[in-house]
Each structure stands twice: as structure tokens, then as C-alpha cells.
Design a protein around this motif. Structure first.
Motif, PDB file in Angstrom:
ATOM      1  N   UNK A  36     -43.541 -33.765  54.286  1.00 30.16           N
ATOM      2  CA  UNK A  36     -45.289 -32.655  54.606  1.00 30.16           C
ATOM      3  C   UNK A  36     -45.260 -31.198  53.682  1.00 30.16           C
ATOM      4  N   UNK A  37     -44.185 -30.566  54.798  1.00 26.11           N
ATOM      5  CA  UNK A  37     -44.426 -29.316  54.458  1.00 26.11           C
ATOM      6  C   UNK A  37     -43.665 -28.892  53.443  1.00 26.11           C
ATOM      7  N   UNK A  38     -43.037 -29.574  52.481  1.00 26.17           N
ATOM      8  CA  UNK A  38     -42.062 -29.089  51.663  1.00 26.17           C
ATOM      9  C   UNK A  38     -43.329 -29.582  50.300  1.00 26.17           C
ATOM     10  N   UNK A  39     -44.297 -30.654  50.665  1.00 29.72           N
ATOM     11  CA  UNK A  39     -45.026 -30.691  49.130  1.00 29.72           C
ATOM     12  C   UNK A  39     -46.014 -29.639  49.092  1.00 29.72           C
ATOM     13  N   UNK A  40     -46.685 -29.192  50.891  1.00 28.87           N
ATOM     14  CA  UNK A  40     -47.557 -28.742  50.058  1.00 28.87           C
ATOM     15  C   UNK A  40     -47.520 -27.297  49.875  1.00 28.87           C
ATOM     16  N   UNK A  41     -46.316 -27.159  49.983  1.00 27.39           N
ATOM     17  CA  UNK A  41     -45.803 -25.775  48.944  1.00 27.39           C
ATOM     18  C   UNK A  41     -44.734 -25.493  48.435  1.00 27.39           C
ATOM     19  N   UNK A  42     -44.682 -26.229  47.172  1.00 28.35           N
ATOM     20  CA  UNK A  42     -44.226 -26.608  45.867  1.00 28.35           C
ATOM     21  C   UNK A  42     -44.645 -24.824  45.162  1.00 28.35           C
ATOM     22  N   UNK A  43     -45.162 -23.939  45.199  1.00 29.14           N
ATOM     23  CA  UNK A  43     -45.075 -22.382  44.929  1.00 29.14           C
ATOM     24  C   UNK A  43     -43.595 -22.135  45.617  1.00 29.14           C
ATOM     25  N   UNK A  44     -43.309 -22.705  46.952  1.00 27.54           N
ATOM     26  CA  UNK A  44     -42.206 -22.030  47.534  1.00 27.54           C
ATOM     27  C   UNK A  44     -41.044 -23.257  48.259  1.00 27.54           C
ATOM     28  N   UNK A  45     -40.704 -23.246  48.192  1.00 24.36           N
ATOM     29  CA  UNK A  45     -40.435 -25.527  48.107  1.00 24.36           C
ATOM     30  C   UNK A  45     -39.180 -24.669  48.861  1.00 24.36           C
ATOM     31  N   UNK A  46     -38.093 -23.862  48.130  1.00 23.52           N
ATOM     32  CA  UNK A  46     -37.053 -23.953  49.072  1.00 23.52           C
ATOM     33  C   UNK A  46     -37.399 -22.916  50.309  1.00 23.52           C
ATOM     34  N   UNK A  47     -38.429 -22.230  50.302  1.00 22.34           N
ATOM     35  CA  UNK A  47     -38.718 -21.120  51.147  1.00 22.34           C
ATOM     36  C   UNK A  47     -39.339 -22.359  52.488  1.00 22.34           C
ATOM     37  N   UNK A  48     -40.103 -23.342  52.360  1.00 24.56           N
ATOM     38  CA  UNK A  48     -40.569 -23.869  53.031  1.00 24.56           C
ATOM     39  C   UNK A  48     -39.674 -25.019  53.479  1.00 24.56           C
ATOM     40  N   UNK A  49     -37.902 -25.134  52.851  1.00 20.08           N
ATOM     41  CA  UNK A  49     -37.838 -26.173  53.746  1.00 20.08           C
ATOM     42  C   UNK A  49     -36.245 -25.297  54.199  1.00 20.08           C
ATOM     43  N   UNK A  50     -36.668 -24.658  53.705  1.00 17.98           N
ATOM     44  CA  UNK A  50     -35.429 -23.313  55.361  1.00 17.98           C
ATOM     45  C   UNK A  50     -36.212 -23.016  55.977  1.00 17.98           C
ATOM     46  N   UNK A  51     -38.150 -22.912  56.169  1.00 17.29           N
ATOM     47  CA  UNK A  51     -38.402 -22.443  57.230  1.00 17.29           C
ATOM     48  C   UNK A  51     -38.358 -23.628  58.293  1.00 17.29           C
ATOM     49  N   UNK A  52     -38.609 -24.434  57.719  1.00 15.38           N
ATOM     50  CA  UNK A  52     -38.456 -26.457  58.243  1.00 15.38           C
ATOM     51  C   UNK A  52     -37.228 -26.396  59.430  1.00 15.38           C
ATOM     52  N   UNK A  53     -36.404 -25.489  58.846  1.00 19.40           N
ATOM     53  CA  UNK A  53     -34.613 -26.331  59.047  1.00 19.40           C
ATOM     54  C   UNK A  53     -34.972 -25.631  60.370  1.00 19.40           C
ATOM     55  N   UNK A  54     -35.322 -23.838  60.148  1.00 17.28           N
ATOM     56  CA  UNK A  54     -35.244 -22.979  61.256  1.00 17.28           C
ATOM     57  C   UNK A  54     -36.043 -23.098  62.575  1.00 17.28           C
ATOM     58  N   UNK A  55     -37.155 -23.980  62.019  1.00 16.86           N
ATOM     59  CA  UNK A  55     -38.153 -24.704  62.609  1.00 16.86           C
ATOM     60  C   UNK A  55     -37.310 -25.665  63.879  1.00 16.86           C
ATOM     61  N   UNK A  56     -37.302 -26.550  62.746  1.00 18.94           N
ATOM     62  CA  UNK A  56     -36.670 -27.672  64.041  1.00 18.94           C
ATOM     63  C   UNK A  56     -35.461 -27.477  64.795  1.00 18.94           C
ATOM     64  N   UNK A  57     -34.608 -26.602  64.512  1.00 16.49           N
ATOM     65  CA  UNK A  57     -33.383 -25.650  65.205  1.00 16.49           C
ATOM     66  C   UNK A  57     -33.807 -25.415  66.336  1.00 16.49           C
ATOM     67  N   UNK A  58     -34.921 -24.365  65.846  1.00 15.09           N
ATOM     68  CA  UNK A  58     -35.342 -23.345  67.081  1.00 15.09           C
ATOM     69  C   UNK A  58     -36.319 -24.467  68.069  1.00 15.09           C
ATOM     70  N   UNK A  59     -36.780 -25.192  67.411  1.00 13.75           N
ATOM     71  CA  UNK A  59     -38.433 -25.784  68.578  1.00 13.75           C
ATOM     72  C   UNK A  59     -38.177 -26.779  68.641  1.00 13.75           C
ATOM     73  N   UNK A  60     -38.034 -27.459  68.002  1.00 13.20           N
ATOM     74  CA  UNK A  60     -37.600 -28.905  68.660  1.00 13.20           C
ATOM     75  C   UNK A  60     -36.730 -29.774  69.580  1.00 13.20           C
ATOM     76  N   UNK A  61     -37.041 -30.345  70.663  1.00 13.97           N
ATOM     77  CA  UNK A  61     -36.664 -30.648  71.152  1.00 13.97           C
ATOM     78  C   UNK A  61     -37.409 -31.856  72.119  1.00 13.97           C
TER      79      UNK A  61
END
Length: 127
Positions: A36-61
Motif C-alpha cells: 500500500x505504502x509504495x503504491x500510494x507513492x509512485x513519484x518516490x517509490x524507492x524513498x517510500x520503500x526505504x522509509x517503510x524499512x526504517x519504520x518497520x525496524x524502528x517501530x514494529x514490535x
């Protein structure tokens, strides 16, 4: 309903869809959120994927997706769409966002990069 509000509602649907009577499928939910996150941001898909990875590692418990974590990724969605609803991001978050934007800067449209950097500066991500 703006894009960020719709994204937040979609997150709640993902959370509900990945819950059974006995357990929560965290991996399935994360895969759905990433898509969802990457598809919602096609103009910056790589950035969205990088932010998702950071978010997952930092905030998902595990074993559950906490509302605070969902608020963080919703704020990241707002940031990527140059919307105002970014209050749940901390000063440390903005520094990390700045770093991720810097890594992907050459792949971003100039007008989008300019708006992102303006927001990062306003939020204190550059010291």
C-alpha cells in the motif's frame, strides 16, 4: 477525506483483515502495508520503500501492530504527499527522514524534493 485519512483507514482495514479469532498475522499485515505504502507513492517509490524499512525496524514490535506505529507510518505518508499531518514524527524521526531523502534525492522530482526539504527544515530535521 484527504489521502492521508484514506491511508489511515486502509491501515485499519489491513489490520482487521490480518486478524483471526486466535492470532494476528503480523508478516501478512506488514507485506500489505508495504504494498500500500509504495503504491500510494509512485513519484518516490524507492524513498517510500526505504522509509517503510526504517519504520518497520524502528517501530514494529510484534506480535501486534500498535496504534503508535500506525500513526508514524501515516505521518510518513502525509510527508510524502506534502500534507500537514506529520505531528507524530519526533525530532529524531525527522533527522532519519532527512537522511533517507538525501539517499534518494537524485531520483526525486525537483519540485517534490524541494517541498520535502522545506518540510524537513521546518520540522527541525536539519541541525
Amino acid at each position: 477525506m484527504d489521502k492521508t485519512q484514506k491511508f489511515s483507514a486502509d491501515l485499519q482495514r489491513i489490520k482487521k483483515r490480518n486478524r483471526s479469532a486466535s492470532s494476528f498475522n503480523l508478516n501478512g499485515a506488514l507485506k500489505d502495508i508495504e504494498s500500500l505504502f509504495s503504491s500510494q507513492n509512485p513519484q518516490c517509490k524507492n524513498l517510500a520503500l526505504s522509509l517503510f524499512d526504517w519504520w518497520k525496524n524502528e517501530y514494529v514490535r510484534g506480535p501486534e501492530l500498535e496504534d503508535a506505529a500506525l500513526e508514524k507510518i501515516t505521518a510518513l505518508e502525509a510527508f510524502l504527499n506534502c500534507e500537514e499531518d506529520t505531528l507524530s514524527l519526533s525530532a529524531e524521526d525527522w533527522i532519519r527522514v532527512k537522511d533517507e531523502v538525501g539517499y534518494e534525492a537524485e531520483n526525486l522530482p525537483l519540485d517534490l524534493l524541494s517541498e520535502m526539504m522545506k518540510t524537513i527544515v521546518e520540522k527541525g530535521g536539519i541541525k
